[in-house]
Design a protein around this motif. Structure first.
Motif, PDB file in Angstrom:
ATOM      1  N   SER A   1     -10.578   7.395   0.468  1.00  0.00           N
ATOM      2  CA  SER A   1      -9.252   7.831   0.912  1.00  0.00           C
ATOM      3  C   SER A   1      -8.567   6.763   1.762  1.00  0.00           C
ATOM      4  O   SER A   1      -7.516   7.025   2.347  1.00  0.00           O
ATOM      5  CB  SER A   1      -9.365   9.131   1.717  1.00  0.00           C
TER       6      SER A   1
ATOM      7  N   HIS B   1      -6.996  13.402   0.763  1.00  0.00           N
ATOM      8  CA  HIS B   1      -7.547  13.692   2.082  1.00  0.00           C
ATOM      9  C   HIS B   1      -6.506  13.410   3.163  1.00  0.00           C
ATOM     10  O   HIS B   1      -6.295  14.232   4.071  1.00  0.00           O
ATOM     11  CB  HIS B   1      -8.802  12.849   2.321  1.00  0.00           C
ATOM     12  N   GLU B   2      -5.853  12.246   3.080  1.00  0.00           N
ATOM     13  CA  GLU B   2      -4.846  11.912   4.069  1.00  0.00           C
ATOM     14  C   GLU B   2      -3.667  12.879   4.022  1.00  0.00           C
ATOM     15  O   GLU B   2      -3.127  13.272   5.055  1.00  0.00           O
ATOM     16  CB  GLU B   2      -4.348  10.476   3.861  1.00  0.00           C
TER      17      GLU B   2
ATOM     18  N   SER C   1      -3.852   9.201  -0.125  1.00  0.00           N
ATOM     19  CA  SER C   1      -4.940   9.945  -0.756  1.00  0.00           C
ATOM     20  C   SER C   1      -4.793  11.435  -0.464  1.00  0.00           C
ATOM     21  O   SER C   1      -4.108  11.842   0.477  1.00  0.00           O
ATOM     22  CB  SER C   1      -6.284   9.462  -0.226  1.00  0.00           C
TER      23      SER C   1
ATOM     24  N   ARG D   1      -4.703   5.738  -6.750  1.00  0.00           N
ATOM     25  CA  ARG D   1      -5.695   6.561  -6.053  1.00  0.00           C
ATOM     26  C   ARG D   1      -7.081   6.456  -6.676  1.00  0.00           C
ATOM     27  O   ARG D   1      -8.067   6.810  -6.026  1.00  0.00           O
ATOM     28  CB  ARG D   1      -5.235   8.021  -6.045  1.00  0.00           C
TER      29      ARG D   1
ATOM     30  N   ASP E   1     -14.858   8.431   4.785  1.00  0.00           N
ATOM     31  CA  ASP E   1     -14.358   8.755   3.449  1.00  0.00           C
ATOM     32  C   ASP E   1     -13.578   7.561   2.867  1.00  0.00           C
ATOM     33  O   ASP E   1     -12.363   7.618   2.668  1.00  0.00           O
ATOM     34  CB  ASP E   1     -13.481  10.005   3.493  1.00  0.00           C
TER      35      ASP E   1
END
Length: 580
Positions: free
Chosen positions: A392, A502-503, A500, A320, A389
């Protein structure tokens, strides 16, 4: 055989044929009439897979009275279907009936549960879906005028949706409050444009066909600007105020589908619709846990093969954070996706026998919906790659994503369906999630045989995508049946995959607000893998992978039990051909 026996046999055969013909004719007349009516009911709507008829000059009615009339119509269709003797239908129409009946049952059930009172979720929204009609070219002056008429109709359409949502709020049937933060950004992006010409809805007016005279083009552009200024922008502004001031403050605090009115029955119906199977949540949860354990062992082995020395949590953190795994610009991410797609192009003919004539493009996800959309999505025409983004959007996941969303996944599958002329339109223009998503997830695994994964990191990306879909079985049933919290679901997905943060959060919010849909992927893929193993065992050295894939794709979108039956029939026909 004497003449009397022969005459009796011929008479019996002709009677059987007459019955079959009568049953077939009745069934065809029924579904042809209903399909035509259905197209009229939902004319004007456009999405990534369906292009609205340019003759449509209005958006569909969605008010409660219209919904009640639709339910009455579909209930009558189901009553008529019950009078048609299925055993007297031709083999082809027996398959058609097995596809058509649950299709109508699901449409009726959605209205019976008043699903129209919750017309959006954290992933898909009626106000964003209207943007798709602005992404299609307008072929002639009539199409332009009809498009402008639909823009003028936006206020009425939104008012009916708002009335439905108010009714949902009143009975506790809403999207959960926990997933609504920030979702107003997509409405605000339409409401906050400075001038009509800056609106996404003005885009198709910028490149009108040369067959429209210049003077008429100018008049059409002026009229479109008027519609956007006077109707579209104010409608979005009014919707934005409702969403912020009324919907969000009064949305339900619970998460589970089973906490909704008649929630247990509602969740089971969502499971039936999206998986085409009659499985209870406990059984699905158990399947998910078993798959998670299996894939976890594979991921551990791949981590070791990469040479990484730390533990699994440290490996996820490394993936990440290390900049080598991330594109620096949106164009770089798009070019990586295009390069992977071209690698597939070079090899696809060795794995699929019948290839479509249609081609797909690669586009970035529109900015108005990108913050809460998935990493990518595919249709017959377009492979959408989310460039929002970039930290991510890891590159090691991109091969699996591309195989799933473009070719041989959704874009190839969608193009073949569009080019299918033998099946009725209710099949060729329909999408069954368990079949479609099951095939696309299977294609991620097929990428290993195709040689698309070049590094242990890309193989780990494939495994993390498969784990993601297995974890969905656990999380969806955990949230909607077992009472999981949002934090519990986020922790589970984050600790088992290299997605990520965010995901992870956008995905969990999607499962919370869209019960059952997430179950279709893994259950569909499991069935296709099982069918391939069955065919390989039955046919031995006569098994042809290209022919097997053609048999799967030739069926179009069908329920999994129907796919079972059709592949069993295909296996039997191949065995018979081998013997002869």
């Amino acid at each position: 055989m004497n003449r009397c026996c022969l005459a009796l046999l011929l008479c019996t055969g002709l009677t059987t044929l007459a019955h079959a013909s009568d049953a077939d004719d009745r069934f065809k007349a029924l579904y042809t009439k209903e399909w035509s009516w259905r197209q009229q009911q939902f004319g004007g709507l456009d999405d990534e897979d369906r292009q609205a008829d340019p003759k449509d000059d209005h958006l569909p009615a969605v008010d409660a009275a219209t919904q009640a009339k639709r339910l009455a119509y579909w209930d009558d269709v189901l009553k008529q279907l019950a009078t048609i003797p299925a055993q007297q239908l031709s083999e082809e129409n027996q398959v058609n009936l097995a596809v058509y009946r649950p299709q109508v049952e699901n449409l009726a059930a959605d209205i019976r549960f008043r699903g129209y009172e919750m017309p959006f979720n954290s992933d898909s929204q009626f106000w964003s879906d209207l943007g798709f009609m602005a992404r299609r070219p307008l072929g002639d002056a009539r199409a332009v005028r009809n498009y402008i008429a639909k823009l003028d109709d936006v206020p009425r359409y939104f008012e009916e949706q708002v009335a439905n949502m108010r009714a949902g709020l009143a009975r506790g049937f809403s999207v959960p409050r926990a997933v609504l933060d920030g979702r107003d950004v997509s409405i605000a992006s339409y409401a906050g444009v400075k001038s009509p010409e800056d609106s996404e809805f003005y885009a198709p007016l910028k490149s009108l066909p040369a067959t429209i005279p210049a003077g008429e083009q100018a008049a059409l552009r002026k009229d479109a600007a008027r519609a956007i200024r006077e109707h579209v922008i104010p409608a979005y502004a009014k919707l934005l105020a409702f969403f912020r001031d009324e919907y969000v403050p009064h949305a339900r605090e619970t998460l589970a589908a089973e906490a909704l009115p008649d929630g247990k029955a509602y969740y089971r119906q969502q499971i039936r619709e999206y998986t085409t199977l009659d499985l209870d949540p406990e059984a699905i949860h158990a399947i998910g846990l078993k798959e998670v354990a299996r894939i976890d062992a594979e991921m551990q082995a791949t981590m070791k093969a990469s040479g990484f020395k730390g533990d699994f949590a440290a490996f996820l953190e490394f993936l990440r954070k290390d900049p080598r795994f991330y594109a620096k610009t949106p164009d770089e991410l798009l070019m990586h996706a295009a390069w992977i797609a071209k690698q597939v192009d070079a090899k696809i003919g060795r794995f699929i026998g019948t290839l479509p004539r249609g081609r797909f493009g690669i586009e970035p996800v529109p900015a108005s919906i990108a913050p809460f959309w998935t990493a990518g999505r595919g249709s017959a025409q377009t492979y959408w790659v989310n460039t929002y983004d970039l930290p991510s959007r890891p590159l090691y996941n991109l091969p699996a994503l591309t195989l799933h969303e473009s070719s041989p996944g959704h874009s190839l599958q969608g193009a073949l369906a569009e080019e299918q002329k033998q099946q009725p339109e209710f099949r060729s223009h329909n999408y069954i999630s368990a079949y479609g998503e099951g095939w696309a997830l299977y294609c991620e695994k097929l990428g290993k045989e195709m040689g698309i994964y070049h590094t242990p990191y890309e193989e780990f990306g494939r495994e993390t995508y498969e784990m993601w879909r297995a974890a969905r079985l656990v999380i969806d049933t955990g949230i909607h049946h077992k009472g999981w919290t949002r934090a519990q679901a986020i922790d589970y997905l984050a600790s088992h995959t290299a997605l990520s943060r965010h995901e992870v959060e956008t995905e969990v919010d999607r499962y919370i607000s869209w019960p059952g849909q997430a179950l279709s992927y893994k259950l569909g893929e499991i069935r296709i893998v099982e069918l391939r193993a069955r065919a390989e065992k039955a046919l031995g050295d006569k098994f042809d992978l290209r022919a097997f894939h053609d048999a799967i794709l030739a069926e179009g979108s069908v329920p999994l039990p129907v796919l079972d039956q059709r592949i069993d029939a295909w296996i039997a026909s191949r065995k018979a051909a081998a013997k002869s």
